[in-house]
Design a protein around this motif. Structure first.
Motif, PDB file in Angstrom:
ATOM      1  N   ARG A 280      61.730  12.475  17.714  1.00 59.36           N
ATOM      2  CA  ARG A 280      61.775  13.893  17.719  1.00 59.36           C
ATOM      3  C   ARG A 280      63.243  14.702  18.134  1.00 59.36           C
ATOM      4  NH1 ARG A 280      61.944  17.939  21.390  1.00 59.36           N
ATOM      5  NH2 ARG A 280      62.680  16.473  23.135  1.00 59.36           N
ATOM      6  N   PHE A 281      63.902  13.855  18.952  1.00 54.29           N
ATOM      7  CA  PHE A 281      65.077  14.601  19.234  1.00 54.29           C
ATOM      8  C   PHE A 281      65.884  14.691  18.085  1.00 54.29           C
ATOM      9  CE2 PHE A 281      69.685  14.177  20.855  1.00 54.29           C
ATOM     10  CZ  PHE A 281      69.606  15.272  21.263  1.00 54.29           C
ATOM     11  N   LEU A 282      65.964  13.377  17.210  1.00 57.79           N
ATOM     12  CA  LEU A 282      67.010  13.359  16.095  1.00 57.79           C
ATOM     13  C   LEU A 282      66.415  14.439  14.913  1.00 57.79           C
ATOM     14  CD1 LEU A 282      67.169   9.485  15.717  1.00 57.79           C
ATOM     15  CD2 LEU A 282      69.068  11.168  16.180  1.00 57.79           C
ATOM     16  N   ILE A 283      65.202  14.855  14.781  1.00 61.10           N
ATOM     17  CA  ILE A 283      64.771  15.750  13.796  1.00 61.10           C
ATOM     18  C   ILE A 283      65.197  16.913  14.308  1.00 61.10           C
ATOM     19  CG2 ILE A 283      62.830  17.004  13.037  1.00 61.10           C
ATOM     20  CD1 ILE A 283      61.402  14.419  13.202  1.00 61.10           C
ATOM     21  N   LEU A 284      65.134  17.219  15.724  1.00 61.81           N
ATOM     22  CA  LEU A 284      65.486  18.554  16.262  1.00 61.81           C
ATOM     23  C   LEU A 284      67.100  18.836  16.117  1.00 61.81           C
ATOM     24  CD1 LEU A 284      64.505  20.583  19.071  1.00 61.81           C
ATOM     25  CD2 LEU A 284      66.647  19.565  19.800  1.00 61.81           C
ATOM     26  N   LEU A 285      67.634  17.903  16.262  1.00 61.54           N
ATOM     27  CA  LEU A 285      69.191  17.631  16.198  1.00 61.54           C
ATOM     28  C   LEU A 285      69.485  17.988  14.804  1.00 61.54           C
ATOM     29  CD1 LEU A 285      71.275  17.665  18.633  1.00 61.54           C
ATOM     30  CD2 LEU A 285      71.772  15.234  17.921  1.00 61.54           C
TER      31      LEU A 285
ATOM     32  N   GLU B 250      67.797  19.506  12.334  1.00 60.24           N
ATOM     33  CA  GLU B 250      67.098  20.715  11.735  1.00 60.24           C
ATOM     34  C   GLU B 250      67.807  21.878  12.431  1.00 60.24           C
ATOM     35  OE1 GLU B 250      63.055  20.265  11.389  1.00 60.24           O
ATOM     36  OE2 GLU B 250      62.911  19.010   9.594  1.00 60.24           O
ATOM     37  N   ARG B 251      67.946  21.836  13.747  1.00 59.19           N
ATOM     38  CA  ARG B 251      68.377  23.068  14.529  1.00 59.19           C
ATOM     39  C   ARG B 251      70.017  23.056  14.637  1.00 59.19           C
ATOM     40  NH1 ARG B 251      64.046  26.697  16.439  1.00 59.19           N
ATOM     41  NH2 ARG B 251      62.282  25.664  15.222  1.00 59.19           N
ATOM     42  N   HIS B 252      70.546  21.812  14.602  1.00 61.46           N
ATOM     43  CA  HIS B 252      71.958  21.818  14.973  1.00 61.46           C
ATOM     44  C   HIS B 252      72.944  21.186  14.037  1.00 61.46           C
ATOM     45  CE1 HIS B 252      70.583  23.563  18.647  1.00 61.46           C
ATOM     46  NE2 HIS B 252      69.817  22.530  18.740  1.00 61.46           N
ATOM     47  N   GLY B 253      72.323  20.831  12.811  1.00 64.90           N
ATOM     48  CA  GLY B 253      73.079  20.596  11.682  1.00 64.90           C
ATOM     49  C   GLY B 253      73.759  18.995  11.998  1.00 64.90           C
ATOM     50  N   VAL B 254      73.278  18.255  12.900  1.00 65.10           N
ATOM     51  CA  VAL B 254      73.695  16.904  13.269  1.00 65.10           C
ATOM     52  C   VAL B 254      72.873  15.954  12.794  1.00 65.10           C
ATOM     53  CG1 VAL B 254      74.915  15.585  15.060  1.00 65.10           C
ATOM     54  CG2 VAL B 254      75.171  17.999  15.222  1.00 65.10           C
ATOM     55  N   ASP B 255      73.139  15.029  11.884  1.00 64.63           N
ATOM     56  CA  ASP B 255      72.508  13.928  11.564  1.00 64.63           C
ATOM     57  C   ASP B 255      72.637  12.564  12.173  1.00 64.63           C
ATOM     58  OD1 ASP B 255      74.323  13.023  10.085  1.00 64.63           O
ATOM     59  OD2 ASP B 255      73.557  13.772   8.096  1.00 64.63           O
ATOM     60  N   GLU B 256      71.906  11.609  12.128  1.00 61.73           N
ATOM     61  CA  GLU B 256      72.103  10.293  12.720  1.00 61.73           C
ATOM     62  C   GLU B 256      73.279   9.783  12.336  1.00 61.73           C
ATOM     63  OE1 GLU B 256      68.397   8.032  12.587  1.00 61.73           O
ATOM     64  OE2 GLU B 256      69.294   6.398  13.554  1.00 61.73           O
ATOM     65  N   GLN B 257      73.694   9.948  11.079  1.00 55.70           N
ATOM     66  CA  GLN B 257      74.760   9.166  10.427  1.00 55.70           C
ATOM     67  C   GLN B 257      76.043   9.716  11.228  1.00 55.70           C
ATOM     68  OE1 GLN B 257      75.289   6.478   8.665  1.00 55.70           O
ATOM     69  NE2 GLN B 257      77.443   6.813   8.474  1.00 55.70           N
ATOM     70  N   ALA B 258      76.109  11.049  11.636  1.00 53.94           N
ATOM     71  CA  ALA B 258      77.128  11.824  12.017  1.00 53.94           C
ATOM     72  C   ALA B 258      77.391  11.181  13.830  1.00 53.94           C
ATOM     73  CB  ALA B 258      76.921  13.338  12.095  1.00 53.94           C
ATOM     74  N   LEU B 259      76.061  10.758  14.330  1.00 57.48           N
ATOM     75  CA  LEU B 259      76.181  10.463  15.591  1.00 57.48           C
ATOM     76  C   LEU B 259      76.542   8.863  15.488  1.00 57.48           C
ATOM     77  CD1 LEU B 259      72.725  11.721  17.325  1.00 57.48           C
ATOM     78  CD2 LEU B 259      74.886  12.532  17.565  1.00 57.48           C
ATOM     79  N   PHE B 260      76.216   8.234  14.465  1.00 61.14           N
ATOM     80  CA  PHE B 260      76.762   7.029  14.453  1.00 61.14           C
ATOM     81  C   PHE B 260      78.261   6.967  14.382  1.00 61.14           C
ATOM     82  CE2 PHE B 260      77.718   3.008  11.733  1.00 61.14           C
ATOM     83  CZ  PHE B 260      77.080   2.252  12.596  1.00 61.14           C
ATOM     84  N   GLU B 261      78.531   7.719  13.350  1.00 55.18           N
ATOM     85  CA  GLU B 261      80.222   7.654  13.228  1.00 55.18           C
ATOM     86  C   GLU B 261      81.059   7.854  14.538  1.00 55.18           C
ATOM     87  OE1 GLU B 261      80.696  10.102   9.864  1.00 55.18           O
ATOM     88  OE2 GLU B 261      79.654   8.799   8.635  1.00 55.18           O
TER      89      GLU B 261
END
Ligand SMILES: Cc1cc2nc3c(=O)[nH]c(=O)nc-3n(C[C@H](O)[C@H](O)[C@H](O)COP(=O)(O)OP(=O)(O)OC[C@H]3O[C@@H](n4cnc5c(N)ncnc54)[C@H](O)[C@@H]3O)c2cc1C
Length: 583
Positions: A549-554, A556-567
């Motif tokens: 849920r949080f990853l979707i929110l991040l 869709e609402r904040h333009g940050v995807d899982e790949q960016a968090l991983f990097e």
């Protein structure tokens, strides 16, 4: 008081003087006002506190220079007074902000401001030096008695470009004046809420809760965390749901008694940019500039990054507000206009956010001209014995205290109670007992608590003098480092236990600035998930659901995807390796 105690308290005494619906900064402000007067007051927020417009602002605490053009002198005067109060009452989060306006002409905009003032046109136009000088002169005049910050000053083209060489060279001059900014607006909301909660045992608040009429004259509060319900009987309701005000009224009133539409909200979006050249180009000033279409945009250094915004677009449902691609393009194009040589790569946009300004309903074709003032409207009860509803309409973040005071005075009058406490000079949260000599305070408290001065300075920057209570909690049990070097497990545990944090976004977006500053990595997110899961006794399936849920929110609402968090994990490990090698 925890969630269960709050609900139990309501079960035992369902009668409350006032129920405030909406836990944005204005709802929290009126809640605090009423709690301080000793009333029994309940605040119900459907999501998290300060998760609507109160987390989407430009983070300016300001008089509103451009509202002078609309003739809103009273609002500017009130806003400047509130700005100056916040500089004193919340010095841990509100600080002076030198603001520079690039000027592109001499007389442009002057005639237009005059005709606009007399209501002959609503069209925005470029503002020249004379119009800006007049506005800043009024600003200085309105603050002359308090004079907490320097007066405005003009610089010629050569001096301007010497200080800001990256500015558009078409400028003629620049004007610098002082306003203020807020570093942690959502945290200030929580501290304000606590002020109300600690003031009286009869003040209660619930996030993740909704309220609706039960059809028999009372109201049902539904806890969306555990699914339980409780009946309450308020004497008065305050609808402080900002952009949702009409939607809320449609739930409170039957179709026959439903009031006319009150809200004409406009959406505004911002980008947070991680670009060293852009950061340096600002020379620690806010650049308050006109885009080519005459709309005002802002650009300022925000906790090591640069905040740029915003847009102004009519919307009807605040729940759908998000920063769209064309808004990103508009903001980047405005940036390219004012600082033409600075190139922003898409991956340098580390966060984005959007929210809805709760503006009064208006037919004005130019959204920038809709009045920014605030007022209350009372909708009388539909039936004998039912509570009336006070609707709070409009309101800037800067004026939350005076707007809360206005609504509270109206409530007190209707309930025939007297005001006992004023909030004008009341410090907020970590602004209490704020030291003149910060370094000496940090050294003394660090020594007393047995914590390093560096760590205490971090806590002080985040929580003001509440750092002391957090340090007490940290040293009370063994602590562990988290995947972010400046945070530890017990610090976040303190926030989870004491600040009604229920979800990952509460901790990562609002109790801390980890997400907005682009400091959130995948590892850090998972570490905080484990902390929350242990506190809330989540099953592995609940943890997984919360994570996705949080990853979707991040995304869709904040333009940050899982790949960016991983990097960001990768970048952090590389940094650690380099530090270890050089050490
Ligand atoms: C883009 C933008 C830039 C801005 N910049 C500035 C600035 O720089 N300086 C400034 O002073 N002001 C600024 N503002 C204005 C300021 O942010 C808002 O005026 C202020 O935050 C409004 O607070 P609020 O409490 O009225 O509304 P909100 O913060 O939106 O709070 C309303 C709350 O009601 C809740 N709610 C809705 N329906 C229900 C329901 N049925 N039951 C329970 N709860 C419900 C929502 O979840 C929400 O939390 C800006 C606003 C925007 C959008």
């Amino acid at each position: 008081m925890n969630r269960a105690e709050t609900l139990d308290g309501l079960r035992q005494s369902p009668k409350v003087d006032v129920c405030v619906i909406g836990g944005g900064i204005n709802g929290i402000s009126v809640f605090r006002e009423l709690a301080l007067q000793g009333l029994s007051v309940l605040l119900v927020e459907k999501h998290d506190y300060c998760s609507g417009a109160s987390s989407a602002l430009s983070r300016m605490v300001h008089g509103g220079l451009r509202y002078l053009e609309n003739g809103e002198f009273k609002l500017v005067q009130e806003s400047l007074a509130e700005r100056d109060r916040l500089l004193t009452n919340a010095p841990h989060y509100v600080a002076p902000l030198p603001t520079t306006v690039p000027v592109f002409g001499l007389f442009s905009g002057l005639g237009n401001s005059v005709v606009r003032f007399f209501g002959l046109t609503r069209r925005p136009s470029r503002r020249g030096a004379v119009a800006i000088k007049m506005g800043l002169g009024i600003y200085d005049f309105l603050t002359r008695k308090r004079a907490m910050m320097p007066r405005h000053q003009f610089r010629g083209k050569r001096m301007t470009l010497a200080k800001w060489p990256a500015l558009n060279t078409d400028i003629m001059s620049s004007a610098t004046y002082f306003d203020a900014w807020v570093s942690h607006p959502e945290r200030l909301g929580i501290e304000l809420l606590d002020d109300g909660l600690f003031a009286s045992g009869m003040a209660r608040a619930l996030n993740y809760a909704e309220i609706s009429p039960d059809g028999a004259g009372a109201f049902v509060v539904h806890d969306t965390i555990d699914g339980s319900s409780v009946v309450v009987k308020p004497k008065l309701i305050i609808n402080a749901t900002g952009g949702w005000i009409d939607i809320t009224n449609s739930k409170l009133f039957s179709p026959q008694a439903r009031p006319q539409s009150l809200m004409g909200g406009t959406k505004g979006s911002h980008l947070v940019i991680d670009n060293a050249a852009l950061y340096d180009a600002l020379a620690d000033h806010m650049i308050y500039y006109e885009n080519e279409d005459g709309r005002i945009c802002i650009l300022f250094p925000y906790l090591g990054k640069v905040l740029v915004g915003s847009t102004d677009i009519r919307v009807s449902d605040p729940d759908t507000a998000r920063c769209e691609t064309d808004e990103r393009d508009y903001i980047l194009q405005s940036l390219a206009f004012v600082l033409p040589g600075i190139e922003i790569r898409p991956e340098e946009i580390s966060f984005q956010f959007s929210g809805v300004r709760p503006l009064p309903v208006s037919t004005d074709s130019f959204t920038g001209r809709i009045p920014r003032d605030h007022f209350c409207t009372v909708i009388e009860s539909e039936a004998e014995g039912q509570p009336a509803v006070v609707c709070m309409i409009g309101g800037k973040w800067t004026t939350f205290r005076s707007f809360g005071e206005l609504a509270a005075d109206l409530a007190l009058e209707r309930l025939q109670k007297r005001r006992a406490v004023s909030t004008t000079e009341r410090p907020i949260g970590g602004g209490r007992r704020f030291p003149l000599d910060r370094a000496a305070w940090i050294a003394k408290v660090a020594n007393e608590k047995g914590i390093s001065a560096v760590r205490l300075a971090e806590l002080f920057a985040r929580y003001g003098t509440q750092a002391e209570a957090i340090a007490d909690f940290i040293v009370a049990a063994p602590d562990t480092q988290l995947p972010h070097p400046a945070y530890s497990a017990r610090e976040l545990l303190f926030l989870i236990r004491n600040e009604a944090a229920e979800r990952l976004d509460d901790v990562l977006l609002r109790r801390t600035t980890l997400a907005i500053t682009g400091d959130l990595s995948l590892e850090m997110m998972d570490a905080v998930l484990l902390l929350l899961a242990a506190e809330k006794s989540w099953t592995p399936a609940q943890q997984l659901a919360e994570r996705s849920r949080f990853l979707i929110l991040l995304r869709e609402r904040h333009g940050v995807d899982e790949q960016a968090l991983f990097e960001r994990n990768e970048r952090r490990s590389m940094k650690c390796e380099t530090t270890a090698k050089s050490g």
